[in-house]
Design an enzyme around this catalytic site. Structure first.
Site, PDB file in Angstrom:
ATOM      1  NE  ARG A  86      -2.860   0.503   3.336  1.00 31.00           N
ATOM      2  CZ  ARG A  86      -2.122   0.670   4.433  1.00 31.00           C
ATOM      3  NH1 ARG A  86      -1.339   1.727   4.561  1.00 31.00           N
ATOM      4  NH2 ARG A  86      -2.152  -0.233   5.386  1.00 31.00           N
TER       5      ARG A  86
ATOM      6  CE1 TYR B 107     -16.008  11.346 -16.300  1.00 28.92           C
ATOM      7  CE2 TYR B 107     -15.568  11.464 -13.953  1.00 28.92           C
ATOM      8  CZ  TYR B 107     -15.908  10.732 -15.071  1.00 28.92           C
ATOM      9  OH  TYR B 107     -16.141   9.401 -14.946  1.00 28.92           O
TER      10      TYR B 107
ATOM     11  CG  ASP C 279      -9.367  16.235 -15.251  1.00 28.64           C
ATOM     12  OD1 ASP C 279      -8.670  15.621 -16.090  1.00 28.64           O
ATOM     13  OD2 ASP C 279     -10.342  15.725 -14.667  1.00 28.64           O
TER      14      ASP C 279
ATOM     15  CE  LYS D  85     -12.108   8.030 -18.512  1.00 34.74           C
ATOM     16  NZ  LYS D  85     -12.431   9.275 -17.847  1.00 34.74           N
TER      17      LYS D  85
HETATM   18  C1  LIG Z   1     -12.873   9.713 -16.554  1.00 32.19           C
HETATM   19  C2  LIG Z   1     -12.508  11.063 -16.061  1.00 32.19           C
HETATM   20  C3  LIG Z   1     -12.289  11.305 -14.697  1.00 32.19           C
HETATM   21  C4  LIG Z   1     -12.477  10.235 -13.640  1.00 32.19           C
HETATM   22  O1  LIG Z   1     -11.558   9.220 -13.771  1.00 32.19           O
HETATM   23  P1  LIG Z   1     -11.837   7.683 -13.311  1.00 32.19           P
HETATM   24  O2  LIG Z   1     -10.590   7.010 -13.696  1.00 32.19           O
HETATM   25  O3  LIG Z   1     -13.047   7.222 -14.058  1.00 32.19           O
HETATM   26  O4  LIG Z   1     -12.075   7.734 -11.833  1.00 32.19           O
HETATM   27  C5  LIG Z   1     -11.922  12.582 -14.331  1.00 32.19           C
HETATM   28  N1  LIG Z   1     -11.778  13.573 -15.224  1.00 32.19           N
HETATM   29  C6  LIG Z   1     -11.994  13.374 -16.537  1.00 32.19           C
HETATM   30  C7  LIG Z   1     -11.833  14.517 -17.492  1.00 32.19           C
HETATM   31  C8  LIG Z   1     -12.373  12.125 -17.007  1.00 32.19           C
HETATM   32  O5  LIG Z   1     -12.605  11.945 -18.311  1.00 32.19           O
END
Ligand SMILES: *Cc1c(COP(=O)(O)O)cnc(C)c1O
Length: 394
Positions: A58, A111, A184, A209
């Protein structure tokens, strides 16, 4: 994973760092690829005689460290810390640095899961949340003048409308008022955009992604340069425990190695698809949202701020309305109807009914005739032909 090994690549281009940083061949066997260290614990040579600081997975795991070093190098940042999801990364960054009474200024097109986390978890905890059109510097400046904010939260390109925010300008405004900027960077990925270089204080990713890139892992990361914030984030990461597994980290490593290649192809394909959609009659296609199109309101800023492409996401509003949008996504054969984005395969979805259902009725609500396309790295002409036949069936 010695510092000396990584130092050799400090001056190299992103594509080179992506393949080598943090990837020193295994010192005992020479294995070229970082092993999946599937172990929860590590033998100690006498009490607290740790080998390379390894005590419990962890807290630290070599496969995770390898990915963290690779991502930090790709970003040109001092630190990267990875998590079991993008939302876990966002949660830990905010929870480790905010307290009740602090305020966050949020863009009105973020998001849906980020909005849900803030509105449903952080607001009840006592954090103030205000939403503005983050692409409008005057609106941001007015908000900053009215109230002290700890963070301005920027997503650029945003989801799903691909709005573009000028990161350097937003950071300048924020810093004047003592606020920090988090970007982000999931949609652009480090292949196209470097928010820390533009003045942002921290970057977050959903590695699910483009970084993972193959729709086979859920993960997240925080990337930053400030050692104090790094320590706060690392403390809560270990204390709360939302860490990626060694296998998750290995998938992220493999994905990040080819990010540069993939994102260039995603971007080239998306531009072709967006141009084709824009060339369709206005009684079929009401509007196309893609920052690579000159018709996009953020095109000029995106052209300056993004390097080597505009990303793989295209959104499109259908003239025939919401029901037609739902039918269209059911008639494509190459585009798969599914949430998420950023994988090699093309995906299609209706945000108002799917990914953004949780923001329905809020200021973040999206048009119900909108379709979001994650353009994959298949052949662009095949993708266009698929959209053409699906539109013909409406
Ligand atoms: C998918 C996404 C998230 C969240 O990520 P997870 O891996 O699904 O928890 C946050 N910001 C953006 C822009 C995203 O596309």
């Amino acid at each position: 994973m010695t510092a000396a090994y990584n130092a050799q690549f400090a001056e190299t281009a992103l594509a080179t760092r992506a393949i080598h940083a943090g990837q020193e061949p295994d010192p005992t066997t020479g294995a070229v690829v970082t092993p999946i260290y599937a172990t929860s614990t590590f033998k100690q040579d006498g009490v607290l005689g740790l080998r390379g600081g390894h005590d419990y997975s962890r807290s630290i795991n070599p496969t995770r460290t390898s990915f963290d070093e690779q991502l930090a190098a790709v970003e040109g940042a001092k630190y990267a810390l990875s998590f079991s999801s993008g939302l876990a990364a966002i949660d830990v960054l905010l929870r480790s640095t905010l307290k009740p009474g602090d305020n966050i200024l949020l863009g009105n097109d973020v998001y849906g899961g980020t909005y849900r986390l803030l509105a449903k978890v952080f607001v009840p905890w006592g954090v103030g949340l205000d939403v503005v059109d983050i692409t409008d510097p005057q609106a941001v400046e007015a908000a900053l003048a009215a109230k002290p904010y700890r963070y301005i939260w920027v997503e650029t390109p945003s989801n799903p409308l691909l709005n573009i925010t000028d990161i350097a300008l937003t950071a300048e405004l924020a810093h004047k008022h003592g606020a920090k900027v988090v970007v982000d960077n999931t949609f652009a990925s480090p292949a196209l955009q470097h928010p820390l270089d533009d003045g942002a204080d921290a970057v977050v990713y959903s590695t699910t992604k483009y970084i993972g890139g193959h729709s086979d892992v859920v993960g997240g990361a925080v990337v930053l340069n400030d050692p104090d914030v790094r320590d706060q984030v690392a403390f809560l990461q270990n204390a709360a425990g939302a860490v990626p597994s060694p296998f998750d980290s290995w998938l992220d490593i493999r994905g990040l190695k080819t990010l540069d290649l993939r994102v260039k192809r995603h971007s080239a394909n998306a531009l072709k698809v967006a141009q084709w959609l824009e060339s369709q009659p206005s009684d079929v296609i009401e509007r196309v949202w893609y920052p690579g199109l000159e018709s996009h309101p953020g095109h000029e800023i995106a052209a300056r701020q993004m390097h080597g492409g505009f990303g793989g996401i295209v959104s499109v509003q259908l003239a025939a309305g919401a029901e037609a949008a739902k039918r269209l996504v059911d008639h494509t054969t190459i585009f798969t109807l599914a949430e998420s984005l950023g994988g090699v395969e093309s995906l299609i979805e209706v945000p108002a009914a799917m990914t953004h259902a949780s923001v329905s009725g809020t200021t973040l609500q999206v048009p119900d005739n909108l379709i979001r396309i994650s353009v994959g790295i298949e052949d662009a002409d095949d993708l266009i032909a698929d959209l053409d036949q699906a539109l013909a069936q409406l």
